[in-house]
Design a protein around this motif. Structure first.
Motif, short mmCIF file in Angstrom:
data_model
loop_
_atom_site.label_atom_id
_atom_site.label_comp_id
_atom_site.label_asym_id
_atom_site.label_seq_id
_atom_site.Cartn_x
_atom_site.Cartn_y
_atom_site.Cartn_z
N VAL A 189 2.79 1.64 -3.48
CA VAL A 189 1.67 1.84 -4.73
C VAL A 189 1.16 3.58 -4.60
O VAL A 189 1.07 4.28 -5.38
CB VAL A 189 0.35 1.22 -4.89
CG1 VAL A 189 1.05 -0.35 -5.30
CG2 VAL A 189 -0.38 1.36 -3.78
N ALA A 190 1.10 3.95 -3.29
CA ALA A 190 0.55 5.31 -3.23
C ALA A 190 1.84 6.28 -3.58
O ALA A 190 1.50 7.34 -3.85
CB ALA A 190 0.15 5.55 -1.65
N ALA A 191 3.07 5.84 -3.07
CA ALA A 191 4.28 6.65 -3.31
C ALA A 191 4.43 6.84 -4.94
O ALA A 191 4.88 8.06 -5.26
CB ALA A 191 5.48 6.14 -2.91
N ILE B 256 1.97 6.60 -6.92
CA ILE B 256 0.86 7.44 -7.54
C ILE B 256 1.12 9.04 -7.59
O ILE B 256 0.89 9.85 -8.08
CB ILE B 256 -0.58 6.78 -6.95
CG1 ILE B 256 -0.89 5.58 -7.36
CG2 ILE B 256 -1.71 8.03 -7.39
CD1 ILE B 256 -2.05 4.75 -6.56
N ALA B 257 1.79 9.10 -6.39
CA ALA B 257 2.12 10.36 -5.90
C ALA B 257 3.29 10.96 -6.78
O ALA B 257 3.37 12.17 -7.01
CB ALA B 257 2.55 10.66 -4.36
N PRO C 107 0.63 -1.29 -0.09
CA PRO C 107 -0.10 -0.16 -0.05
C PRO C 107 0.83 1.20 0.17
O PRO C 107 0.47 2.18 -0.67
CB PRO C 107 -0.75 -0.24 1.33
CG PRO C 107 -0.83 -1.75 1.40
CD PRO C 107 0.46 -2.17 1.05
N ALA C 108 2.09 1.18 0.86
CA ALA C 108 2.72 2.44 0.80
C ALA C 108 3.34 2.58 -0.56
O ALA C 108 3.56 3.57 -1.06
CB ALA C 108 3.74 2.32 1.97
#
Lengths: 283, 556
Positions: free
Chosen positions: A73-75, A77-78, A70-71
């Motif tokens: 994929v979000a990084a 995306i960011a 989760p961390a």
């Protein structure tokens, strides 16, 4: 530490651990891809494999057990400009983080997931992992593991992953070449890497893997999903390594217009006039 | 003037939309609104209602007595007719077999059928109520078009006009000059605050009563360029928000108590990594599933102490939609400044209550990111020991040759794992120093009532409105002087005004929507001040001003 090389430092791994070759292959792969340390983010959860971010000169995020994906994929995306790689173990990826594994295959964010799969829990001293074979005796599974092992390669293909590979840390050159291909793949790429645990797994040893693995050659077509699932189920005297399945499909950031077309999310400006205009929703 | 109308029916009968339409009609007629939502945890059937109070002045609370009821089913009459004033009215269909002088039976169903859709019967009833009140339906068409596609909007507009013809005007209300207001609920205000703060990433798992934050943000995803990702669970939601924040965007997650329970390890991660994070915790009665759609303030002590270990955090309780907007913006600035998690605490009462408020002042919105574009030494020390405890923050990938290492293990200044006792002590001290600095910018609680009050109520968050109205009612009675402190910042707890007011007060009363008096306990722990009396409520329904006044009058 700040030159442009992915220099390694002292590790907390046991002498002879399969992790060393994985780390070395990762360094080789990143250098072959001409990546610079600040362009790369290595994410780990918790465990011995998950300490990989500590031992390579790149951005590093060592988060919670099971929660690397989760961390990561979000990084991504960011900041889509970052090359985001998850290095973590079989317990972290398939046990504690099993739910995230399932749903991040579906999410298909452009990250690479290297699972150091030693078929055992190392840091907690030798309990069964989700990939431990039936009958394997441990300090907890004292009469031998009775649960069926999870087949991560088969599961990932079944879930619709677009890049699924298996590799062996004992063949560093082959591993590095698969890593290069996985990092270049646009979407979620899983590489399940056999990694002998010299301290707690006396069954799946270097010799055990070495005598069983064989490399897939050009005659194998990794784009046929059904054949790939059959290949993923090969286990026993002969275990295939290489790219088991490959399919091009739109990655997460390509499915959201402003992420695809615009600058990285982290560089996007906030249009305050537009947001102020949202008050008209409440009139 | 002050009126209170209830609209009730089964889930699926359109109570929510009808209520929103009614609110907009009242707003267009220049009235101020405070309305609450009461709904069951089901998709169809059951009994849902909205209570819409309106007046020619600002309102901060709901009340209990009803001037009118729209009953779309029999249960609405059974449950609520006891609260209908003697001169009130109840509009229902002809088929209803209930007998009462106040009941106005109208051919709601037949009229709807003749218009062409049985589902517009509620609009027929609404038209009748607008007719009774004597209010204009000029904007009906435009308002319905905000909710429905044109053909459905048209038949609803016809229905509301038909309904108004069935009745004679009973209340001589007239349109007031409409002020420049917005009609917004607590969750929408949090969402708008997040957008105003420049939040670019919101990850959450649906959980009542927090979901409408995600709904509103998702409706703006492409336009405002914010990624709204529905996570596979709340653990993923918080870890995603932390990953996005580490990578440099403002990130947020939202949930209710059950989801927050799952997020707790992630909360500690944000504290240890010193990654800015904003979390909205919209409370509902627990433990576990509890009352899924109802209200409570039962999570305060859990939120301020959630996670193993010690690290600085800030907890802000939201009091009104306006407060929710500005505090959400402030939460992002504080999270960035101190590199800590900031938790916004709301509840179903505030989340779903719709209020007329002044348009938010966007000139007050600042984006203070506290991000360094250069480093003064290499290798970069993500956790450099500083007098303030705050280490210069760099975004990964933004400075060539500079990498950012963060680790949930105890780490040294570079972010590398350590086993050193000395480094550990220094790092704990560094992190905890931040809270000392944060304490200097805490906001004192809101005070309402007589300055030199003998009876001082202590409350927090959404009970602001009912408490303020209760204080006002009690003070008009003249026997004693009453006042109340209603906390927004609850952790760290600001104590200046509290100590000052408690010195003068003879009785201190905590007013809380929970069973154990969690604010009273926090006040005692922080200041040694003990409350003399508690007004508590934990039946899942919001406390009204009357509930508070009756309890306070009755205290020994």
């Amino acid at each position: 530490m700040c030159d442009m090389k992915f220099v390694t430092s002292e590790t907390a791994w046991c002498p002879g651990c399969g992790n060393f070759n994985i780390l070395e292959a990762l360094r080789m792969a990143l250098e072959r891809l001409n990546k610079k340390p600040h362009e790369v983010l290595i994410v780990g959860g918790i465990g011995q494999a998950a300490k990989t971010p500590q031992y390579i000169n790149a951005n590093g995020f060592c988060g919670l057990h099971g929660r690397a994906l989760p961390a990561a994929v979000a990084a991504k995306i960011a900041n889509k400009d970052l090359t985001v790689i998850v290095n973590t173990g079989d317990g972290d990826s398939y046990g504690e983080g099993g739910n995230h594994f399932i749903h991040n295959v579906r999410r298909n964010v452009d990250i690479t997931h290297f699972v150091h799969d030693n078929q055992i829990y190392g840091l907690t001293k030798g309990q069964a992992s989700p990939t431990t074979g039936v009958g394997h005796v441990t300090s907890v599974q004292t009469a031998g593991t009775i649960n069926e092992p999870l087949n991560p390669v088969l599961l990932a293909i079944a879930l619709g992953a677009g890049f699924v590979a298996r590799a062996f840390s004992g063949d560093k050159e082959h591993l590095a070449s698969i890593m290069v291909e996985a990092i270049q793949y646009k979407g979620y790429a899983l590489v399940d890497i056999f990694q002998p645990c010299v301290t707690f797994n006396r069954i799946n040893t270097f010799q055990w893997y070495n005598s069983r693995v064989y490399k897939l050659d050009d005659s194998y077509d990794p784009t046929d999903r059904i054949k790939a699932m059959e290949k993923a189920m090969e286990w026993g005297d002969r275990i295939p390594i290489g790219v088991i399945y490959r399919e091009e499909k739109p990655a997460y950031c390509d499915k959201i217009g402003f992420l695809k077309e615009g600058p990285p999310l982290v560089d996007m400006q906030v249009d305050m006039d537009k947001i102020k205009g949202y008050m008209k929703d409440f009139i | 003037m002050d009126y209170n109308i209830l609209i009730g029916g089964a889930a699926g009968q359109g109570v929510e939309t009808l209520s929103s339409v009614f609110e907009k009609m009242l707003k267009r007629n220049g009235y101020k609104i405070f309305s609450i939502r009461d709904y069951m945890s089901r998709i169809r059937g059951g009994h849902n209602f909205a209570q819409i109070r309106f007046a020619d002045r600002d309102l901060c609370s709901h009340t209990e007595d009803l001037d009118g009821i729209i009953a779309l089913n029999n249960e609405t009459i059974d449950y609520h007719i006891d609260r209908l004033k003697p001169d009130g009215f109840l509009v229902c269909d002809l088929s209803v077999r209930y007998e009462d002088d106040r009941i106005i039976k109208l051919p709601l169903m037949n009229t709807a059928r003749n218009i062409g859709n049985i589902r517009v019967s509620g609009s027929v009833a609404l038209g009748a109520v607008m007719g009774l009140l004597g209010l204009s339906l000029d904007d009906a068409g435009e308002i319905y078009n905000q909710f429905f596609r044109p053909d459905i909007a048209d038949i609803n507009t016809t229905a509301v006009l038909e309904g108004s013809k069935f009745v004679q005007t009973r209340y001589d209300l007239h349109a007031l000059e409409e002020e420049e207001n917005i009609l917004i609920n607590g969750n929408q205000a949090v969402a708008l605050g997040a957008l105003a703060a420049g939040c670019k990433f919101y990850s959450a798992y649906p959980m009542t009563p927090s979901t409408s934050i995600m709904d509103y943000l998702a409706s703006k995803m492409n336009d405002a360029e914010i990624v709204v990702e529905q996570a596979e669970d709340e653990i993923a939601a918080i870890n995603m928000a932390i990953g996005a924040s580490y990578a440099g965007v403002r990130a947020m997650t939202g949930t209710s108590g059950g989801g927050f329970s799952l997020m707790v390890e992630g909360l500690g991660l944000a504290g240890m990594l010193e990654v800015p994070l904003v979390i909205a915790e919209v409370q509902r009665p627990g433990p576990v599933t509890g009352f899924p759609t109802r209200t409570e303030q039962g999570d305060l002590k859990f939120i301020i102490s959630a996670s193993q270990g010690e690290f600085p955090r800030m907890v802000i309780a939201l009091r009104t939609p306006e407060d929710a907007f500005y505090q959400t913006v402030r939460a992002f600035n504080i999270a960035d400044k101190y590199q800590i998690p900031v938790i916004l605490v709301s509840d179903q009462f505030l989340a779903d209550s719709v209020t007329t408020v002044k348009p938010f002042d966007f000139d007050e919105v600042r984006h203070d990111r506290y991000i360094s574009r250069e480093v003064d030494e290499r290798p970069y020390k993500r956790y450099k020991i500083t007098p303030s405890g705050i280490s210069p923050r760099v975004i990964p990938g933004k400075i060539p040759g500079v990498t950012v290492m963060v680790d949930s293990d105890e780490h040294d200044e570079y972010g590398y794992i350590t086993e050193s006792a000395e480094v550990r002590t220094n790092m704990v001290d560094k992190r905890m120093r931040k809270i000392e600095l944060l304490k200097q910018e805490l906001q004192e609680p809101w005070f309402v009532g007589e300055e030199d009050c003998e009876v001082l109520m202590l409350a927090w968050g959404s009970t602001w409105g009912p408490v303020a109205e209760a204080v006002s009612i009690l003070n008009t009675e003249g026997d004693k002087k009453y006042g109340a402190l209603v906390f927004g910042d609850v952790w760290p707890l600001p104590t200046g005004l509290l100590l000052n007011k408690c010195k003068k007060a003879k009785r201190i009363v905590n007013v809380e929507q929970n069973a154990t008096g969690q604010l009273a306990s926090l006040v005692a722990e922080t200041t040694g001040i003990l409350c003399d009396f508690s007004v508590l409520k934990y039946d899942g329904r919001p406390m009204s001003p009357r509930y508070i006044t009756e309890k306070v009058r009755g205290m020994k």
